[in-house]
Design a protein around this motif. Structure first.
Motif, mmCIF file in Angstrom:
data_model
loop_
_atom_site.group_PDB
_atom_site.id
_atom_site.type_symbol
_atom_site.label_atom_id
_atom_site.label_comp_id
_atom_site.label_asym_id
_atom_site.label_seq_id
_atom_site.Cartn_x
_atom_site.Cartn_y
_atom_site.Cartn_z
ATOM 1 N N ASP A 181 18.425 3.857 0.292
ATOM 2 C CA ASP A 181 18.247 2.557 0.946
ATOM 3 C C ASP A 181 16.779 2.313 1.304
ATOM 4 N N GLU A 182 16.099 3.354 1.817
ATOM 5 C CA GLU A 182 14.679 3.215 2.165
ATOM 6 C C GLU A 182 13.839 2.942 0.924
ATOM 7 N N ALA A 183 14.175 3.624 -0.182
ATOM 8 C CA ALA A 183 13.437 3.438 -1.431
ATOM 9 C C ALA A 183 13.622 2.013 -1.952
ATOM 10 N N SER A 188 11.399 -3.421 -2.732
ATOM 11 C CA SER A 188 11.494 -4.859 -2.444
ATOM 12 C C SER A 188 10.245 -5.355 -1.733
ATOM 13 N N THR A 189 9.741 -4.565 -0.788
ATOM 14 C CA THR A 189 8.534 -4.936 -0.040
ATOM 15 C C THR A 189 7.316 -4.973 -0.958
ATOM 16 N N TYR A 197 -1.131 -2.315 -6.299
ATOM 17 C CA TYR A 197 -0.414 -1.355 -5.455
ATOM 18 C C TYR A 197 1.086 -1.390 -5.741
ATOM 19 N N GLN A 198 1.582 -2.564 -6.106
ATOM 20 C CA GLN A 198 2.972 -2.652 -6.544
ATOM 21 C C GLN A 198 3.182 -1.768 -7.771
ATOM 22 N N ILE A 199 2.250 -1.865 -8.730
ATOM 23 C CA ILE A 199 2.343 -1.067 -9.958
ATOM 24 C C ILE A 199 2.182 0.417 -9.652
ATOM 25 N N MET A 315 0.602 -0.165 5.113
ATOM 26 C CA MET A 315 1.701 -1.040 4.700
ATOM 27 C C MET A 315 3.011 -0.644 5.375
ATOM 28 N N CYS A 316 3.286 0.660 5.429
ATOM 29 C CA CYS A 316 4.519 1.136 6.061
ATOM 30 C C CYS A 316 4.542 0.804 7.554
ATOM 31 N N LYS A 317 3.406 0.987 8.201
ATOM 32 C CA LYS A 317 3.308 0.691 9.630
ATOM 33 C C LYS A 317 3.525 -0.794 9.882
ATOM 34 N N LYS A 318 2.958 -1.626 9.044
ATOM 35 C CA LYS A 318 3.069 -3.080 9.194
ATOM 36 C C LYS A 318 4.500 -3.560 9.023
#
Length: 386
Positions: A181-183, A188-189, A197-199, A315-318
């Motif tokens: 689920d986290e992955a 999605s984010t 960074y998506q790539i 990004m994770c913190k945001k």
């Protein structure tokens, strides 16, 4: 007359046999004496080396680094060895080799496992870090034995403590992996962030490539028609070398891996986007470095290896997502393959491990879980007989 002749012949044979026996004994005595002299000379030579040079641990370490490490180890490995050497040279460097014994090394290793072993945090060093120190010490003292500076390696019988100075059992650090689920949430984010960074992180998750391998990718490594990519280089950083290109971690790390068709399409879109950005920058008269790399700075120079890590952390913190570092995507990929029933040999080949044993050692818990599943699968196949 005949009897005298026979008697004389017997006397002659006995005399010659006795003479041969004496000659053999004399020859053996000479050989033994010669070997004894040679052994004594070798021992004297060894003692002279020790007495004349009074080589210290630092001198031995420097010689090993120059004559062996620089010619056989990758720069990333040498960088780690230099960091370890700084600490060991401070603690043991001035000691003569004559004073270093197994108990000396054992006491030093015990000290690393006590409070203050980690100079930065004041905590004991981890078992993994202490193993790295032991590997370094073993290497330099093995070199010393090989070239006659010392007779025996003082690290041979040293044990790494199982309990540290805090009274804690020194176990390997638990590998933190994103849940499914986290992955999915993370993927999605990533659709709403900067394209490169998506790539980068989609590649990391779907291929299990190491960070340095991803940063070393070039467009000519891809065959989009066959949906595969060739891994043959890495991009790394050390304070001495800066950002540099190197070979893969091991020979087995050079490999071809398959990528999903959807990822191939996404990569081609990213390639067009990157080329557009470069043309736009060049049109503004700004510096641009010609490159074939996928992941670069704005001017085309290779991306710093720390950049993806720091970006992901922010990004994770945001977005309120857990942050486990970049390498966790490799663990996630491996665990998903194993849970899907992929065998260790195939997983090892995909990840670029030197042997399947490495894969089994790192992900033993995943394979253990699969053993339980395999029993249930067999039972189900037989119609739930039990």
């Amino acid at each position: 007359m005949e009897q005298n002749t026979i008697l004389q012949e017997q006397i002659r044979i006995l005399t010659e046999s006795s003479k041969q026996k004496d000659d053999i004994i004399s020859e053996l005595t000479t050989i033994i004496s010669s070997q004894s002299v040679q052994k004594t000379a070798e021992e004297n030579t060894f003692e002279n080396i020790q007495t004349d040079t009074q080589m210290t641990v630092k001198h031995l370490a420097d010689e090993w680094y120059t004559n062996y490490a620089e010619k056989n180890h990758r720069e990333t490995t040498r960088n780690s060895e230099r960091l370890i050497a700084n600490r060991i040279n401070h603690d043991l460097g001035e000691n003569s080799l004559q004073t270093i014994s197994t108990i000396t090394i054992q006491s030093y290793v015990n000290k690393l496992s006590e409070k203050g072993g980690n100079l930065r945090t004041g905590n004991p060093l981890s078992r993994k870090t202490i193993k790295n120190y032991m590997t370094y010490l073993t290497n330099i003292f093995s070199y010393g034995v090989k070239y006659g500076y010392i007779k025996d390696n003082p690290c041979s019988d040293v044990d790494i403590p199982k309990i540290n100075g805090n009274g804690e059992t020194m176990r390997p650090k638990e590998i933190k992996i994103y849940t499914i689920d986290e992955a999915k949430t993370l993927l999605s984010t990533l659709k709403h962030v900067q394209f490169k960074y998506q790539i980068f992180f989609t590649l990391a998750m779907l291929t299990g490539l190491r960070r340095g391998e991803i940063l070393g990718l070039e467009w000519n490594d891809f065959d989009f028609d066959k949906c595969n990519v060739r891994i043959k280089r890495t991009s790394n950083y050390t304070p001495i070398e800066g950002i540099y290109t190197d070979v893969t971690k091991t020979e087995k790390s050079q490999r071809f891996i398959k990528i999903p068709k959807e990822l191939s399409k996404l990569l081609k879109l990213y390639q067009n986007s990157q080329q557009f950005d470069f043309r736009n920058r060049k049109g503004k008269g700004l510096e641009i470095v010609k490159t074939d790399r996928l992941f670069t700075q704005a001017n085309g120079k290779p991306m710093h290896p720390n950049t993806p890590y720091k970006w992901l952390e922010r990004m994770c913190k945001k977005n309120g997502l857990p942050f486990y570092g970049v390498h966790t995507f490799r663990h996630l990929n491996a665990s998903l393959q194993i849970n899907a029933g992929i065998d260790a040999v195939t997983v090892s080949a995909t990840l670029g491990h030197s042997t399947p044993t490495t894969t089994l050692n790192i992900y033993s818990h995943c394979f253990e879980e699969n053993k339980t599943k395999s029993v249930d699968i067999v039972n189900t196949a037989l119609g739930g007989f039990i």
